[in-house]
Design a protein around this motif. Structure first.
Motif, mmCIF file in Angstrom:
data_model
loop_
_atom_site.group_PDB
_atom_site.id
_atom_site.type_symbol
_atom_site.label_atom_id
_atom_site.label_comp_id
_atom_site.label_asym_id
_atom_site.label_seq_id
_atom_site.Cartn_x
_atom_site.Cartn_y
_atom_site.Cartn_z
ATOM 1 N N ARG A 195 -2.724 -21.817 14.513
ATOM 2 C CA ARG A 195 -1.717 -21.428 15.507
ATOM 3 C C ARG A 195 -0.647 -20.542 14.881
ATOM 4 O O ARG A 195 -0.423 -20.570 13.677
ATOM 5 C CB ARG A 195 -1.037 -22.669 16.077
ATOM 6 C CG ARG A 195 -1.967 -23.510 16.900
ATOM 7 C CD ARG A 195 -1.177 -24.418 17.801
ATOM 8 N NE ARG A 195 -2.024 -25.434 18.375
ATOM 9 C CZ ARG A 195 -1.596 -26.353 19.226
ATOM 10 N NH1 ARG A 195 -0.324 -26.392 19.585
ATOM 11 N NH2 ARG A 195 -2.430 -27.239 19.707
ATOM 12 N N GLU A 200 4.969 -19.544 17.483
ATOM 13 C CA GLU A 200 5.385 -19.672 18.891
ATOM 14 C C GLU A 200 4.489 -20.616 19.679
ATOM 15 O O GLU A 200 4.832 -21.005 20.785
ATOM 16 C CB GLU A 200 5.462 -18.296 19.575
ATOM 17 C CG GLU A 200 4.119 -17.619 19.710
ATOM 18 C CD GLU A 200 4.177 -16.380 20.610
ATOM 19 O OE1 GLU A 200 5.290 -15.920 20.892
ATOM 20 O OE2 GLU A 200 3.102 -15.904 21.006
ATOM 21 N N GLU A 201 3.356 -20.987 19.107
ATOM 22 C CA GLU A 201 2.482 -21.953 19.771
ATOM 23 C C GLU A 201 2.758 -23.390 19.319
ATOM 24 O O GLU A 201 1.964 -24.280 19.565
ATOM 25 C CB GLU A 201 1.013 -21.605 19.485
ATOM 26 C CG GLU A 201 0.594 -20.278 20.095
ATOM 27 C CD GLU A 201 -0.765 -19.799 19.607
ATOM 28 O OE1 GLU A 201 -1.491 -19.193 20.410
ATOM 29 O OE2 GLU A 201 -1.098 -20.015 18.426
ATOM 30 N N LEU A 202 3.881 -23.581 18.649
ATOM 31 C CA LEU A 202 4.238 -24.909 18.137
ATOM 32 C C LEU A 202 5.527 -25.403 18.772
ATOM 33 O O LEU A 202 6.401 -24.611 19.130
ATOM 34 C CB LEU A 202 4.451 -24.847 16.614
ATOM 35 C CG LEU A 202 3.305 -24.364 15.742
ATOM 36 C CD1 LEU A 202 3.790 -24.248 14.297
ATOM 37 C CD2 LEU A 202 2.109 -25.302 15.820
ATOM 38 N N SER A 203 5.654 -26.726 18.848
ATOM 39 C CA SER A 203 6.924 -27.323 19.274
ATOM 40 C C SER A 203 7.937 -27.204 18.131
ATOM 41 O O SER A 203 7.578 -26.881 16.994
ATOM 42 C CB SER A 203 6.706 -28.790 19.616
ATOM 43 O OG SER A 203 6.440 -29.527 18.426
ATOM 44 N N GLY A 218 9.521 -29.556 16.560
ATOM 45 C CA GLY A 218 9.220 -30.518 15.498
ATOM 46 C C GLY A 218 8.096 -30.027 14.599
ATOM 47 O O GLY A 218 8.152 -30.163 13.377
ATOM 48 N N GLN A 219 7.088 -29.437 15.231
ATOM 49 C CA GLN A 219 5.963 -28.903 14.447
ATOM 50 C C GLN A 219 6.399 -27.720 13.598
ATOM 51 O O GLN A 219 5.980 -27.578 12.447
ATOM 52 C CB GLN A 219 4.831 -28.501 15.387
ATOM 53 C CG GLN A 219 4.167 -29.695 16.054
ATOM 54 C CD GLN A 219 3.259 -29.290 17.196
ATOM 55 O OE1 GLN A 219 3.411 -28.206 17.773
ATOM 56 N NE2 GLN A 219 2.317 -30.152 17.534
ATOM 57 N N ARG A 277 8.090 -28.964 10.619
ATOM 58 C CA ARG A 277 7.125 -29.516 9.659
ATOM 59 C C ARG A 277 6.443 -28.404 8.874
ATOM 60 O O ARG A 277 6.180 -28.544 7.683
ATOM 61 C CB ARG A 277 6.101 -30.388 10.382
ATOM 62 C CG ARG A 277 6.509 -31.855 10.280
ATOM 63 C CD ARG A 277 5.986 -32.709 11.393
ATOM 64 N NE ARG A 277 4.551 -32.645 11.571
ATOM 65 C CZ ARG A 277 3.946 -32.832 12.755
ATOM 66 N NH1 ARG A 277 4.666 -33.076 13.819
ATOM 67 N NH2 ARG A 277 2.646 -32.773 12.833
ATOM 68 N N LEU A 290 13.818 -36.473 18.743
ATOM 69 C CA LEU A 290 13.049 -35.723 17.755
ATOM 70 C C LEU A 290 13.721 -35.813 16.374
ATOM 71 O O LEU A 290 13.039 -35.939 15.358
ATOM 72 C CB LEU A 290 12.910 -34.260 18.202
ATOM 73 C CG LEU A 290 12.072 -33.350 17.306
ATOM 74 C CD1 LEU A 290 10.672 -33.907 17.094
ATOM 75 C CD2 LEU A 290 11.978 -31.949 17.926
ATOM 76 N N ARG A 346 12.786 -39.022 14.761
ATOM 77 C CA ARG A 346 11.408 -39.004 14.288
ATOM 78 C C ARG A 346 11.268 -38.175 13.021
ATOM 79 O O ARG A 346 10.581 -38.544 12.086
ATOM 80 C CB ARG A 346 10.499 -38.461 15.397
ATOM 81 C CG ARG A 346 9.101 -39.006 15.292
ATOM 82 C CD ARG A 346 8.324 -38.708 16.535
ATOM 83 N NE ARG A 346 7.946 -37.305 16.542
ATOM 84 C CZ ARG A 346 7.643 -36.625 17.646
ATOM 85 N NH1 ARG A 346 7.690 -37.203 18.814
ATOM 86 N NH2 ARG A 346 7.309 -35.357 17.572
HETATM 87 P P1 ADP Z 1 6.124 -32.769 18.894
HETATM 88 O O1 ADP Z 1 5.060 -33.832 18.790
HETATM 89 O O2 ADP Z 1 6.220 -31.954 17.662
HETATM 90 O O3 ADP Z 1 7.420 -33.278 19.394
HETATM 91 P P2 ADP Z 1 5.955 -31.915 21.599
HETATM 92 O O4 ADP Z 1 5.973 -33.340 22.032
HETATM 93 O O5 ADP Z 1 7.148 -31.064 21.854
HETATM 94 O O6 ADP Z 1 5.590 -31.823 20.033
HETATM 95 O O7 ADP Z 1 4.698 -31.193 22.194
HETATM 96 C C1 ADP Z 1 3.513 -31.937 22.536
HETATM 97 C C2 ADP Z 1 2.323 -31.040 22.403
HETATM 98 O O8 ADP Z 1 2.525 -29.780 23.083
HETATM 99 C C3 ADP Z 1 2.043 -30.697 20.963
HETATM 100 O O9 ADP Z 1 0.727 -31.062 20.646
HETATM 101 C C4 ADP Z 1 2.247 -29.203 20.837
HETATM 102 O O10 ADP Z 1 1.163 -28.647 20.108
HETATM 103 C C5 ADP Z 1 2.212 -28.690 22.253
HETATM 104 N N1 ADP Z 1 3.222 -27.641 22.415
HETATM 105 C C6 ADP Z 1 4.578 -27.778 22.396
HETATM 106 N N2 ADP Z 1 5.192 -26.610 22.574
HETATM 107 C C7 ADP Z 1 4.218 -25.673 22.716
HETATM 108 C C8 ADP Z 1 4.204 -24.252 22.920
HETATM 109 N N3 ADP Z 1 5.320 -23.527 23.041
HETATM 110 N N4 ADP Z 1 3.014 -23.631 22.994
HETATM 111 C C9 ADP Z 1 1.892 -24.328 22.851
HETATM 112 N N5 ADP Z 1 1.828 -25.664 22.667
HETATM 113 C C10 ADP Z 1 2.974 -26.343 22.601
#
Ligand code: ADP
Ligand code: ADP
Length: 226
Positions: free
Chosen positions: A130, A133-136, A138-139, A142, A169, A172
Motif C-alpha cells: 500500500r 494514503e491507503e493507510l489509517s 495509526g498504520q 506504525r 488510538l 492503543r
Molecule cells: P487502525 O486499525 O490503524 O486504527 P482504522 O481502524 O482507522 O485503522 O481502519 C480500519 C481499516 O480501514 C484498516 O484495515 C485500514 O487498512 C483501512 N483504512 C483506513 N483508512 C483507509 C484509507 N484512507 N484508505 C484505505 N483503507 C483505509
C-alpha cells in the motif's frame, strides 16, 4: 551506563531568542525517557540539537560516551519519528521502510531479512504494497516507526508522535510503543506536553520549563516530589 548525555547545552537562535539555557541531563541505556514541558519551553530545540538539525550555541551532546556535537546528522546513530509521519507519499510501505537501508548500502539479502523482521515486529503484514494514503493514521505512524527501527539506532527520538490522534488510538499506540520498546531494548526519548501520557510511558522524566531542565528523575520521584 548512559546512552545520551546533554552537557551544558545552550541554544540562542540568530534572532537572539534564548531557547535552551545551559541544560544538563543523562539518559540510561534502555530507558523510556519522556521529555515534557509546556509549549515554547525548548523541547523541540533540545531534540533538534540532539539529532543535529541545528547547530548548538554552547555545550555538548554525547552518544554512548562519544562527543557527537559536531557530527553531521546522517552520521549520528539516532532515529527520529515525527508527529506528521513524513512518509514518502509515492512509495509503498515496504519501499518506505527499505529506503534508509539502501541509502547506507546494506547488502540486499540483509535488507530483506531486516525489513521482514521489522514488518513482523510492527504487525504490518498485508500492508506492504500500500501507499501511505491507503493507510489509517495509526498504520501510518506504525510505518514511520518501522522506518526508524529497521536502522537499529542507538537512540530513538519521538517528537509528539501521537499528538494528532484521537484518544482511543493514542492509548492503543502507547501500548504498542511500550511493547516495541521492551522487545527492542533501545533507548527512547519521547517528547510531549501531555503529563498523563508521560506517567503512562516513562521510566525517566526530564521536565523542562522556560529553557531550563527543572527535574530529571524516575517517574515515581518526579510525581511524588512536593
Ligand atoms: P487502525 O486499525 O490503524 O486504527 P482504522 O481502524 O482507522 O485503522 O481502519 C480500519 C481499516 O480501514 C484498516 O484495515 C485500514 O487498512 C483501512 N483504512 C483506513 N483508512 C483507509 C484509507 N484512507 N484508505 C484505505 N483503507 C483505509
Ligand atoms: P517547544 O518545543 O517546547 O514548544 P521550542 O524549542 O520550539 O519549544 O521553542 C523554544 C523557544 O525558542 C520559543 O520561545 C520559540 O519561540 C523559540 N524558537 C523556536 N524556534 C525558533 C527559531 N527558529 N528562531 C527563533 N526562535 C525560535
Amino acid at each position: 551506563e548512559l546512552t545520551l548525555e546533554v552537557d551544558g547545552l545552550t541554544k540562542i537562535y540568530p534572532d537572539g531568542t534564548l531557547a535552551v539555557d545551559e541544560i544538563d541531563f543523562g539518559i540510561e541505556a534502555g530507558d523510556f525517557c519522556v521529555l515534557i514541558g509546556p509549549s515554547g519551553c525548548g523541547k523541540s530545540t533540545t531534540l533538534h540539537s540532539i539529532i543535529g538539525n541545528i547547530p548548538v550555541t554552547e555545550g555538548q551532546v554525547l552518544l554512548e560516551g562519544e562527543d557527537i556535537t559536531e557530527t553531521p546528522t546522517y552520521d549520528r546513530d539516532i532515529g527520529l519519528v515525527f508527529q506528521d509521519f513524513q512518509l514518502f507519499p509515492h512509495m509503498t510501505v515496504r519501499e518506505n521502510i527499505t529506503y534508509g537501508l539502501e541509502r547506507i548500502d546494506c547488502p540486499p539479502d540483509e535488507i530483506e531479512r531486516r525489513v521482514d523482521d521489522a514488518i513482523d515486529l510492527m504487525h504490518l503484514e498485508g500492508l506492504e504494497e500500500r501507499t501511505p494514503e491507503e493507510l489509517s493514521a495509526g498504520q501510518q505512524q506504525r510505518v514511520a516507526l518501522t522506518r526508524s527501527i529497521v536502522l537499529e539506532p542507538q537512540l530513538l527520538l519521538l517528537d509528539e508522535p501521537l499528538g494528532d490522534m484521537d484518544y482511543k488510538l493514542q492509548k492503543r499506540m502507547e501500548r504498542e510503543l511500550l511493547r516495541i520498546h521492551r522487545e527492542l531494548d533501545t533507548t527512547f526519548v519521547y517528547v510531549t506536553h501531555d503529563q498523563t501520557q508521560a506517567m503512562r510511558l516513562a521510566d525517566q522524566i526530564v521536565v523542562m520549563n522556560d529553557g531550563k531542565v527543572e527535574q530529571s528523575d524516575s517517574v515515581e520521584n518526579v510525581y511524588n516530589s512536593p
